[in-house]
Design an enzyme around this catalytic site. Structure first.
Site, PDB file in Angstrom:
ATOM      1  N   ASP A   1       0.850  -1.198   0.000  1.00  0.00           N
ATOM      2  CA  ASP A   1       0.000   0.000   0.000  1.00  0.00           C
ATOM      3  C   ASP A   1       0.882   1.242   0.000  1.00  0.00           C
ATOM      4  O   ASP A   1       1.130   1.868   1.039  1.00  0.00           O
ATOM      5  CB  ASP A   1      -0.938  -0.035   1.217  1.00  0.00           C
ATOM      6  CG  ASP A   1      -1.966  -1.150   1.098  1.00  0.00           C
ATOM      7  OD1 ASP A   1      -2.312  -1.517  -0.054  1.00  0.00           O
ATOM      8  OD2 ASP A   1      -2.427  -1.671   2.126  1.00  0.00           O
TER       9      ASP A   1
ATOM     10  N   LYS B   1       0.677  -8.127  -2.401  1.00  0.00           N
ATOM     11  CA  LYS B   1      -0.646  -7.651  -2.823  1.00  0.00           C
ATOM     12  C   LYS B   1      -0.524  -6.236  -3.388  1.00  0.00           C
ATOM     13  O   LYS B   1       0.068  -5.358  -2.760  1.00  0.00           O
ATOM     14  CB  LYS B   1      -1.613  -7.643  -1.636  1.00  0.00           C
ATOM     15  CG  LYS B   1      -3.025  -7.207  -2.044  1.00  0.00           C
ATOM     16  CD  LYS B   1      -4.005  -7.383  -0.903  1.00  0.00           C
ATOM     17  CE  LYS B   1      -4.027  -6.235   0.050  1.00  0.00           C
ATOM     18  NZ  LYS B   1      -4.812  -5.073  -0.387  1.00  0.00           N
TER      19      LYS B   1
ATOM     20  N   ASP C   1      -5.573  -6.803  -5.856  1.00  0.00           N
ATOM     21  CA  ASP C   1      -6.736  -6.549  -4.985  1.00  0.00           C
ATOM     22  C   ASP C   1      -7.541  -5.379  -5.545  1.00  0.00           C
ATOM     23  O   ASP C   1      -7.412  -4.250  -5.104  1.00  0.00           O
ATOM     24  CB  ASP C   1      -6.231  -6.254  -3.565  1.00  0.00           C
ATOM     25  CG  ASP C   1      -7.358  -5.950  -2.593  1.00  0.00           C
ATOM     26  OD1 ASP C   1      -8.503  -6.368  -2.865  1.00  0.00           O
ATOM     27  OD2 ASP C   1      -7.086  -5.309  -1.571  1.00  0.00           O
TER      28      ASP C   1
ATOM     29  N   LYS D   1     -10.981  -5.606  -5.852  1.00  0.00           N
ATOM     30  CA  LYS D   1     -12.338  -5.690  -5.302  1.00  0.00           C
ATOM     31  C   LYS D   1     -13.373  -5.311  -6.357  1.00  0.00           C
ATOM     32  O   LYS D   1     -14.161  -4.369  -6.195  1.00  0.00           O
ATOM     33  CB  LYS D   1     -12.483  -4.803  -4.068  1.00  0.00           C
ATOM     34  CG  LYS D   1     -11.622  -5.261  -2.904  1.00  0.00           C
ATOM     35  CD  LYS D   1     -11.949  -4.525  -1.633  1.00  0.00           C
ATOM     36  CE  LYS D   1     -11.072  -4.965  -0.485  1.00  0.00           C
ATOM     37  NZ  LYS D   1      -9.633  -4.616  -0.647  1.00  0.00           N
TER      38      LYS D   1
ATOM     39  N   ASP E   1     -19.284  -4.955 -10.552  1.00  0.00           N
ATOM     40  CA  ASP E   1     -19.848  -4.237 -11.697  1.00  0.00           C
ATOM     41  C   ASP E   1     -20.812  -5.195 -12.387  1.00  0.00           C
ATOM     42  O   ASP E   1     -21.063  -6.298 -11.878  1.00  0.00           O
ATOM     43  CB  ASP E   1     -18.688  -3.803 -12.628  1.00  0.00           C
ATOM     44  CG  ASP E   1     -19.029  -2.569 -13.461  1.00  0.00           C
ATOM     45  OD1 ASP E   1     -20.186  -2.469 -13.925  1.00  0.00           O
ATOM     46  OD2 ASP E   1     -18.152  -1.715 -13.649  1.00  0.00           O
TER      47      ASP E   1
ATOM     48  N   THR F   1     -13.077  -5.861   6.752  1.00  0.00           N
ATOM     49  CA  THR F   1     -12.634  -5.964   8.147  1.00  0.00           C
ATOM     50  C   THR F   1     -12.745  -4.643   8.904  1.00  0.00           C
ATOM     51  O   THR F   1     -12.579  -4.618  10.117  1.00  0.00           O
ATOM     52  CB  THR F   1     -11.173  -6.447   8.203  1.00  0.00           C
ATOM     53  OG1 THR F   1     -10.387  -5.581   7.365  1.00  0.00           O
ATOM     54  CG2 THR F   1     -11.037  -7.866   7.716  1.00  0.00           C
TER      55      THR F   1
ATOM     56  N   ARG G   1       0.346  -2.319   7.175  1.00  0.00           N
ATOM     57  CA  ARG G   1       1.029  -1.373   8.059  1.00  0.00           C
ATOM     58  C   ARG G   1       1.915  -1.977   9.137  1.00  0.00           C
ATOM     59  O   ARG G   1       2.967  -1.390   9.439  1.00  0.00           O
ATOM     60  CB  ARG G   1      -0.011  -0.408   8.654  1.00  0.00           C
ATOM     61  CG  ARG G   1      -0.531   0.582   7.607  1.00  0.00           C
ATOM     62  CD  ARG G   1      -1.821   1.232   8.001  1.00  0.00           C
ATOM     63  NE  ARG G   1      -2.940   0.296   7.950  1.00  0.00           N
ATOM     64  CZ  ARG G   1      -4.200   0.629   8.169  1.00  0.00           C
ATOM     65  NH1 ARG G   1      -4.514   1.878   8.463  1.00  0.00           N
ATOM     66  NH2 ARG G   1      -5.156  -0.279   8.085  1.00  0.00           N
TER      67      ARG G   1
END
Ligand SMILES: O=C(O)c1cc(=O)[nH]c(=O)n1[C@@H]1O[C@H](COP(=O)(O)O)[C@@H](O)[C@H]1O
Length: 244
Positions: free
Chosen positions: A27, A49, A76, A78, A81, A131, A222
């Site tokens: 990330d 990821k 990832d 998600k 549609d 989550t 993180r």
């Protein structure tokens, strides 16, 4: 078994077992920042990821580089549609050598992704309930059921759609494993080593607890990315996963 108890001959296998259970979430706002972490983590991590932030900052080119370097990539996105769009996007991801792809766990969406991945090595995972959501968040979003009931429903629908598995909180992993059976994948983000900062996650557990509840793999961002020493943080999580 702990690292200390594993004999020399078993040590390689011990670390490989832990490594195969860890997916590190890249990330980052740029491919160069992500690459620097991958370089730093070296052989300790084999699965990465690429999520929304990095995808819009060169993540797909980085995915190709990582795959070329022998790493596995979890894209990832998600997806959610109309069926035609999800099917085509999934088929496009399959062509890139991606290992895992997320879609939201809606029946139409999962069925379309299953069609898009058919005949390829791409595994589709349905995101049950994020989550960062608790019962109150679901109610605010207009859902009448609890998190547990919604996860139960969606895990059953994932099985019916024939996709590879589900993303769920570690606190839901035992229930999802029971629904999916032994052969499908249960992957859990929302994982925090003991004492780590929780951030915006609401349904969390430790790495060992997630595996103990039936997860095949965990996703960690993180606690590694923001650690003073990311390599040491990753090593410690791998050791915990290997012993779980
Ligand atoms: O699909 C996911 O990976 C995901 C689903 C979910 O329900 N919760 C969740 O946190 N994630 C992702 O898992 C990662 C967790 O990051 P950390 O909270 O920093 O460990 C992030 O990249 C999230 O986008």
């Amino acid at each position: 078994m702990s690292e200390r108890e594993a004999g020399h001959a078993d040590l390689h296998e011990f670390h490989a077992r832990g490594r195969d259970r860890l997916i590190v979430a890249l990330d980052f706002p740029s491919a160069s920042a992500a690459e620097a972490l991958v370089w730093q983590l070296g052989d300790v991590v084999s699965f990465y990821k690429i999520g929304l932030e990095l995808t819009v900052a060169g993540g797909l080119d980085l995915a190709a580089d990582l795959i070329g370097a022998g790493k596995k990539v979890f894209l990832d996105l998600k997806l959610h549609d109309i069926g035609n769009t999800v099917e085509r996007a999934t088929a496009a991801a399959a062509e890139k050598g991606i290992s895992l792809l997320t879609v939201h766990a809606y029946p139409q969406t999962m069925a379309a992704a299953a069609r898009g991945a058919a005949g390829s090595d791409l595994k589709v995972l349905g995101v049950t309930v994020l989550t960062s959501y608790d019962d109150a968040d679901l109610a605010k979003a207009g859902y009448g059921a609890s998190v547990t009931d919604t996860v139960r429903l969606r895990a059953g629908q994932a099985r019916e759609a024939g996709i590879a598995g589900c993303i769920c909180a570690p606190t839901d992993a035992a229930m999802v494993r029971a629904i999916l059976g032994p052969d499908r994948l249960v992957v859990t983000p929302g994982v925090r080593p003991a004492g780590a900062e929780v951030g915006d996650q609401k349904r969390i557990a430790t790495p060992a607890a997630a595996i103990g509840a039936g997860a095949n793999m965990i996703v960690v961002g993180r606690p590694i990315l923001a650690a003073p020493d990311p390599l040491e943080a990753a090593r410690s999580i791998v050791a915990e996963l290997a012993g779980a």
